[in-house]
Enzyme design. Structure first.
Site, PDB file in Angstrom:
ATOM      1  N   HIS A  10      18.228   7.572  15.930  1.00 46.09           N
ATOM      2  CA  HIS A  10      19.248   6.667  16.461  1.00 46.09           C
ATOM      3  C   HIS A  10      18.994   5.221  16.035  1.00 46.09           C
ATOM      4  O   HIS A  10      17.867   4.824  15.734  1.00 46.09           O
ATOM      5  CB  HIS A  10      19.286   6.743  17.993  1.00 46.09           C
ATOM      6  CG  HIS A  10      18.010   6.290  18.648  1.00 46.09           C
ATOM      7  ND1 HIS A  10      17.699   4.969  18.841  1.00 46.09           N
ATOM      8  CD2 HIS A  10      16.966   7.000  19.133  1.00 46.09           C
ATOM      9  CE1 HIS A  10      16.522   4.868  19.430  1.00 46.09           C
ATOM     10  NE2 HIS A  10      16.045   6.095  19.607  1.00 46.09           N
ATOM     11  N   ARG A  61      21.944   6.886  23.322  1.00 51.95           N
ATOM     12  CA  ARG A  61      21.703   6.164  22.064  1.00 51.95           C
ATOM     13  C   ARG A  61      21.805   7.082  20.850  1.00 51.95           C
ATOM     14  O   ARG A  61      22.268   6.655  19.784  1.00 51.95           O
ATOM     15  CB  ARG A  61      20.342   5.455  22.108  1.00 51.95           C
ATOM     16  CG  ARG A  61      19.124   6.345  22.345  1.00 51.95           C
ATOM     17  CD  ARG A  61      17.917   5.478  22.698  1.00 51.95           C
ATOM     18  NE  ARG A  61      16.663   6.193  22.852  1.00 51.95           N
ATOM     19  CZ  ARG A  61      16.266   6.773  23.990  1.00 51.95           C
ATOM     20  NH1 ARG A  61      17.046   6.739  25.067  1.00 51.95           N
ATOM     21  NH2 ARG A  61      15.084   7.377  24.064  1.00 51.95           N
ATOM     22  N   GLU A  88      13.978  12.377  23.263  1.00 56.20           N
ATOM     23  CA  GLU A  88      12.750  11.677  22.909  1.00 56.20           C
ATOM     24  C   GLU A  88      11.593  12.194  23.761  1.00 56.20           C
ATOM     25  O   GLU A  88      11.790  12.784  24.829  1.00 56.20           O
ATOM     26  CB  GLU A  88      12.960  10.165  23.117  1.00 56.20           C
ATOM     27  CG  GLU A  88      11.742   9.276  22.860  1.00 56.20           C
ATOM     28  CD  GLU A  88      11.185   9.399  21.451  1.00 56.20           C
ATOM     29  OE1 GLU A  88      10.663  10.491  21.122  1.00 56.20           O
ATOM     30  OE2 GLU A  88      11.236   8.423  20.700  1.00 56.20           O
ATOM     31  N   HIS A 158      15.676  11.454  17.925  1.00 58.15           N
ATOM     32  CA  HIS A 158      14.712  10.402  18.263  1.00 58.15           C
ATOM     33  C   HIS A 158      13.458  10.509  17.408  1.00 58.15           C
ATOM     34  O   HIS A 158      13.186  11.555  16.824  1.00 58.15           O
ATOM     35  CB  HIS A 158      14.353  10.518  19.747  1.00 58.15           C
ATOM     36  CG  HIS A 158      15.560  10.537  20.632  1.00 58.15           C
ATOM     37  ND1 HIS A 158      16.090   9.418  21.207  1.00 58.15           N
ATOM     38  CD2 HIS A 158      16.383  11.560  20.996  1.00 58.15           C
ATOM     39  CE1 HIS A 158      17.173   9.731  21.898  1.00 58.15           C
ATOM     40  NE2 HIS A 158      17.375  11.031  21.783  1.00 58.15           N
TER      41      HIS A 158
END
Length: 207
Positions: A10, A61, A88, A158
């Protein structure tokens, strides 16, 4: 038959900008992050790439990065699968803490171990090994088979969930994957053979 897999971290998030441990928290993209995502889409379009499906995490995100890439590609209706297994790494008790403040509180060496060891998690959080234990089975069961069927797949996720996939794809050791940096909004393009082995890789961070 083309077997295309593109991985993209991202764009810069509000907490990246503030130097905070983010993990499973859900800040949005900064203006720079939006521009990084748009630039990623433009790069992919300039290379003549399009996709059959997309995967992303359960976090804003990554989802917004993917949506901005889709806009640039003119593929707003691309089928998208969202799953927290691509989230993440969970930073546990460090989440929301400034990284410099964490170094003052816990010591430079301890924070370095939490951030850069493969199997030592921060308190209440996940190590990279633990992240891989949820991300890799999902990759092998849901993403890789689609690629091997001949679908062109993009994954927006991520740094650490993508590291887990890259470790598997490229056959990297625990030490090697810890040295692998992924630029925000910089796609990595893999073309695979029928067994999922790499035919070619292009990291647009160095393009």
């Amino acid at each position: 038959m083309e077997r295309l897999l593109v991985l993209v971290r991202h764009g810069q998030s509000e907490w990246n900008l503030k130097n905070l441990f983010t993990g499973w928290k859900n800040p949005n993209l900064t203006e720079q992050g939006v521009e990084e995502a748009k630039a990623a889409g433009k790069q992919l379009k300039e290379l003549g790439l399009s996709f059959d499906m997309a995967f992303t995490s359960d976090l804003t995100r990554a989802q917004n990065t993917l949506a901005l890439i889709q806009e640039q590609l003119g593929q707003e209706n691309l089928p998208v699968t969202k799953d927290q297994k691509l989230n993440e790494r969970d930073y546990g008790d460090l989440t929301g803490m400034n990284k410099d403040e964490a170094r003052k509180q816990f010591g430079e060496e301890q924070v370095h171990i939490w951030r850069r060891s493969y199997d030592v998690p921060p308190p209440g959080g996940e190590s990279l090994k633990m992240t891989a234990e949820r991300t890799l089975p999902y990759y092998k069961a849901e993403i890789l088979p689609k690629v091997l069927e001949g679908n062109r797949v993009i994954v927006a996720a991520h740094g650490n969930s993508l590291r887990s996939i890259i470790m598997e794809l490229e056959g990297l050791s625990e030490e090697e994957i810890l040295q692998r940096e992924l630029g925000t909004g910089k796609p990595v393009i893999y073309r695979l053979d029928e067994n999922g082995k790499i035919l070619s890789v292009e990291d647009l961070a160095s393009a």
